[in-house]
Design an enzyme around this catalytic site. Structure first.
Site, PDB file in Angstrom:
ATOM      1  N   ASP A 155       0.528   2.122   8.610  1.00 44.18           N
ATOM      2  CA  ASP A 155      -0.632   1.824   9.764  1.00 44.18           C
ATOM      3  C   ASP A 155       1.171   1.929  11.810  1.00 44.18           C
ATOM      4  O   ASP A 155       0.842   1.411  12.549  1.00 44.18           O
ATOM      5  CB  ASP A 155      -0.686   0.139   9.810  1.00 44.18           C
ATOM      6  CG  ASP A 155      -1.273   0.002   8.754  1.00 44.18           C
ATOM      7  OD1 ASP A 155      -1.798   0.861   8.622  1.00 44.18           O
ATOM      8  OD2 ASP A 155      -1.201  -0.257   7.775  1.00 44.18           O
ATOM      9  N   VAL A 192       2.240  -7.672  -3.616  1.00 50.09           N
ATOM     10  CA  VAL A 192       2.578  -9.101  -3.679  1.00 50.09           C
ATOM     11  C   VAL A 192       2.436 -10.330  -2.675  1.00 50.09           C
ATOM     12  O   VAL A 192       3.478 -10.212  -2.038  1.00 50.09           O
ATOM     13  CB  VAL A 192       3.438  -9.269  -4.435  1.00 50.09           C
ATOM     14  CG1 VAL A 192       4.652 -10.770  -4.971  1.00 50.09           C
ATOM     15  CG2 VAL A 192       3.734  -8.182  -6.653  1.00 50.09           C
ATOM     16  N   GLN A 251      -7.043   8.226   3.755  1.00 47.32           N
ATOM     17  CA  GLN A 251      -5.709   8.611   4.730  1.00 47.32           C
ATOM     18  C   GLN A 251      -4.134   8.531   4.084  1.00 47.32           C
ATOM     19  O   GLN A 251      -2.971   9.077   4.451  1.00 47.32           O
ATOM     20  CB  GLN A 251      -6.323   7.760   5.825  1.00 47.32           C
ATOM     21  CG  GLN A 251      -6.545   8.155   6.426  1.00 47.32           C
ATOM     22  CD  GLN A 251      -7.663   6.816   7.294  1.00 47.32           C
ATOM     23  OE1 GLN A 251      -7.651   6.838   8.460  1.00 47.32           O
ATOM     24  NE2 GLN A 251      -8.803   6.800   6.882  1.00 47.32           N
ATOM     25  N   ARG A 252      -4.203   7.721   2.697  1.00 54.88           N
ATOM     26  CA  ARG A 252      -2.752   7.138   2.115  1.00 54.88           C
ATOM     27  C   ARG A 252      -2.447   8.244   1.397  1.00 54.88           C
ATOM     28  O   ARG A 252      -1.377   8.444   0.410  1.00 54.88           O
ATOM     29  CB  ARG A 252      -3.023   5.617   1.537  1.00 54.88           C
ATOM     30  CG  ARG A 252      -2.970   5.293   2.758  1.00 54.88           C
ATOM     31  CD  ARG A 252      -2.366   3.773   2.624  1.00 54.88           C
ATOM     32  NE  ARG A 252      -2.574   3.376   0.557  1.00 54.88           N
ATOM     33  CZ  ARG A 252      -3.249   2.025   0.281  1.00 54.88           C
ATOM     34  NH1 ARG A 252      -3.477   1.365   1.354  1.00 54.88           N
ATOM     35  NH2 ARG A 252      -2.825   2.117  -0.243  1.00 54.88           N
ATOM     36  N   GLY A 269       0.566  -1.104   0.439  1.00 58.55           N
ATOM     37  CA  GLY A 269       0.138  -0.103  -0.004  1.00 58.55           C
ATOM     38  C   GLY A 269       0.891   1.006   0.348  1.00 58.55           C
ATOM     39  O   GLY A 269       2.322   1.275   0.935  1.00 58.55           O
ATOM     40  N   HIS A 286      -5.573  -2.336   9.929  1.00 61.15           N
ATOM     41  CA  HIS A 286      -6.753  -3.429  10.241  1.00 61.15           C
ATOM     42  C   HIS A 286      -6.306  -4.864  11.847  1.00 61.15           C
ATOM     43  O   HIS A 286      -6.873  -5.220  12.271  1.00 61.15           O
ATOM     44  CB  HIS A 286      -6.674  -4.353   8.969  1.00 61.15           C
ATOM     45  CG  HIS A 286      -7.696  -5.087   8.069  1.00 61.15           C
ATOM     46  ND1 HIS A 286      -9.256  -4.552   8.271  1.00 61.15           N
ATOM     47  CD2 HIS A 286      -7.416  -4.526   6.571  1.00 61.15           C
ATOM     48  CE1 HIS A 286      -9.445  -4.390   7.591  1.00 61.15           C
ATOM     49  NE2 HIS A 286      -8.307  -3.922   6.653  1.00 61.15           N
ATOM     50  N   ARG A 325     -26.122  14.049  17.012  1.00 58.90           N
ATOM     51  CA  ARG A 325     -25.749  12.530  16.598  1.00 58.90           C
ATOM     52  C   ARG A 325     -24.738  12.176  17.462  1.00 58.90           C
ATOM     53  O   ARG A 325     -23.631  11.798  17.363  1.00 58.90           O
ATOM     54  CB  ARG A 325     -25.313  12.254  15.485  1.00 58.90           C
ATOM     55  CG  ARG A 325     -27.080  12.758  14.625  1.00 58.90           C
ATOM     56  CD  ARG A 325     -26.706  12.750  13.203  1.00 58.90           C
ATOM     57  NE  ARG A 325     -27.654  13.041  12.422  1.00 58.90           N
ATOM     58  CZ  ARG A 325     -28.285  13.491  10.674  1.00 58.90           C
ATOM     59  NH1 ARG A 325     -27.209  13.847  10.138  1.00 58.90           N
ATOM     60  NH2 ARG A 325     -28.803  13.736  11.022  1.00 58.90           N
ATOM     61  N   ARG A 372     -24.203   7.581  13.096  1.00 60.29           N
ATOM     62  CA  ARG A 372     -23.688   8.112  11.468  1.00 60.29           C
ATOM     63  C   ARG A 372     -21.954   8.024  11.359  1.00 60.29           C
ATOM     64  O   ARG A 372     -21.577   7.361  12.222  1.00 60.29           O
ATOM     65  CB  ARG A 372     -23.696   8.888  10.948  1.00 60.29           C
ATOM     66  CG  ARG A 372     -25.465  10.068  11.012  1.00 60.29           C
ATOM     67  CD  ARG A 372     -25.964   9.988   9.292  1.00 60.29           C
ATOM     68  NE  ARG A 372     -26.715  10.128   9.135  1.00 60.29           N
ATOM     69  CZ  ARG A 372     -28.278   9.557   9.607  1.00 60.29           C
ATOM     70  NH1 ARG A 372     -28.292   8.645  10.690  1.00 60.29           N
ATOM     71  NH2 ARG A 372     -29.121  10.167   9.320  1.00 60.29           N
TER      72      ARG A 372
HETATM   73  O1  F6P Z   1      -1.450  -0.865   4.746  1.00 55.00           O
HETATM   74  C1  F6P Z   1      -1.659   0.461   4.803  1.00 55.00           C
HETATM   75  C2  F6P Z   1      -3.199   0.037   4.619  1.00 55.00           C
HETATM   76  O2  F6P Z   1      -3.580   1.657   4.342  1.00 55.00           O
HETATM   77  C3  F6P Z   1      -4.026  -0.260   6.234  1.00 55.00           C
HETATM   78  O3  F6P Z   1      -4.356   0.573   6.735  1.00 55.00           O
HETATM   79  C4  F6P Z   1      -5.608  -1.065   5.148  1.00 55.00           C
HETATM   80  O4  F6P Z   1      -6.458  -1.944   6.163  1.00 55.00           O
HETATM   81  C5  F6P Z   1      -5.155  -1.664   4.583  1.00 55.00           C
HETATM   82  O5  F6P Z   1      -3.981  -0.611   3.098  1.00 55.00           O
HETATM   83  C6  F6P Z   1      -5.470  -0.938   2.355  1.00 55.00           C
HETATM   84  O6  F6P Z   1      -6.121  -1.758   1.120  1.00 55.00           O
HETATM   85  P1  F6P Z   1      -5.652  -1.099   0.721  1.00 55.00           P
HETATM   86  O7  F6P Z   1      -5.225  -0.498  -0.369  1.00 55.00           O
HETATM   87  O8  F6P Z   1      -4.814  -2.665  -0.374  1.00 55.00           O
HETATM   88  O9  F6P Z   1      -6.875  -1.698  -0.084  1.00 55.00           O
END
Ligand code: F6P
Length: 357
Positions: A136, A75, A283-284, A11, A180, A171, A275
């Protein structure tokens, strides 16, 4: 002439480019003549000998650029010994590419799974240096990974935005944060965003305790409650299930994720409006924050230094406020979970934050 290969795997996250820039700038500043092979889309590029030649100039202007100029892919390590989609032996193909290009070193920017593959390649005799990447922050052997702080910023901003609307409508809101297996990101964003309840994989929750905390807030005059919930948060009951039983539960799961299950339970048990907001891959994304720019640059320079000294088989790490090298064989296959007795958790509890335990 130094022949250096580079790849970004798994990721993506912020500051991957900044880290690569750091490696190349350090080598370039030392006057090293280089051929830089940038493998495309992670280990796939190494398997298929798919690369682009880069020069130090190609790394200019990358400090603030999110994503990765090389592309990335997953991979999974558990399939590393299985043939790829074209029937290729992955490990043999990666070695072949490395030796065909006569590389002196391969620099791998990756998270947990990618570090395992990096270590396997080291065991197979390749010269490897790896860099700690992941939002993470769950890599063993390092207190920090690049990408983490920028992701904390994004997730915190999401919680900040939710605060005002939650207050207007009175709310209960759940903000689902990535992670995860570990809760570093949720915990930090949760505290920074002033979440009232934080649920993380390391501390299984009791839904009744969560509801108790919501009702207590309401009784004390709060119009809203915000929960920061990690993707991998688990109830006490689910935490008791074996891997197989949990997988079975998920195969018939009526919710998109655990946050929706929690929302459903709160709604049914309290009648309150709930909600769910999922910032997800935001977040990335985006530009790395200043912390990550500095940290990734430092990590890159440290990798450059190891390459100059021909010291291979290490991941660059940050321990006790120092940049250090840790043997890849010690990193591979280990997860850095949040210790349940971590002082940050105790302090969060003293702020009145409920963890559902
Ligand atoms: O490992 C980084 C991460 O962003 C995790 O926090 C998240 O659960 C996962 O990758 C999501 O993966 P993908 O981009 O394959 O959906």
């Amino acid at each position: 002439m130094l022949r250096i290969g580079m790849l970004t795997s798994g990721g993506d996250c912020q500051a991957l480019n900044a880290a690569m820039r750091g490696v190349v700038k350090c080598l370039d500043a030392s006057g090293t003549e280089m051929e830089i092979y940038g493998f495309l889309n992670g280990y796939k590029g190494l398997i298929n000998s798919n690369f682009k030649m880069l020069t130090p100039r190609d790394f200019s202007g990358l400090l603030t650029r999110g994503g990765t100029i090389l592309g990335s892919s997953r991979v999974p390590f558990k399939t590393i010994h299985e043939p790829d989609e074209n029937g290729k032996d992955k490990v043999a193909s990666m070695k072949q590419t490395y030796y065909k290009l006569q590389l002196d070193v391969l620099v791998v920017l990756g998270g947990n799974g990618s570090q395992k593959t990096a270590n396997l390649l080291r065991e197979e005799g390749l010269n490897i240096i790896s860099l700690p990447k992941t939002i993470d922050n769950d890599l063993w052997g390092t207190d920090m990974t690049f990408g983490f702080q920028s992701a904390v910023d994004v997730a915190t901003n999401a919680i900040d935005c939710i605060h005002t609307t939650a207050d207007s409508h009175g709310r209960v809101f759940i903000v689902e944060v990535m992670g995860h297996k570990v809760g570093w990101l949720t915990l930090n964003a949760g505290i920074a965003g002033g979440a009232d309840i934080i649920l993380i994989p390391e501390i299984p929750y009791d839904i009744d305790k969560v509801i108790e905390a919501i009702e207590k807030r309401a009784k004390n005059g709060s119009r809203f409650t915000i929960l920061a919930v990690a993707e991998g948060a688990k109830s006490k009951e689910d935490a008791k299930l074996s891997k197989k039983e949990y997988k079975k539960k998920l195969s018939n799961y009526p919710f998109p994720s655990v946050s929706y299950e929690i929302a459903d339970q709160i709604q049914k048990k309290t009648g309150r409006e709930v909600r769910v907001t999922v910032p997800g891959h935001m977040q990335r994304g985006g530009v790395p924050d200043p912390y990550d720019r500095v940290f990734a640059s430092r990590v890159g320079v440290e990798a450059g230094q190891l390459i100059l000294k021909k010291e291979y088989g290490y991941m660059i790490a940050y321990k006790n406020r120092e940049m250090v090298k840790v043997p890849l064989k010690d990193v591979a296959g280990k997860l850095k979970e949040l210790p349940k007795d971590a002082s940050i958790i105790k302090e969060a509890k003293m702020l009145g934050i409920c963890f559902g335990d």
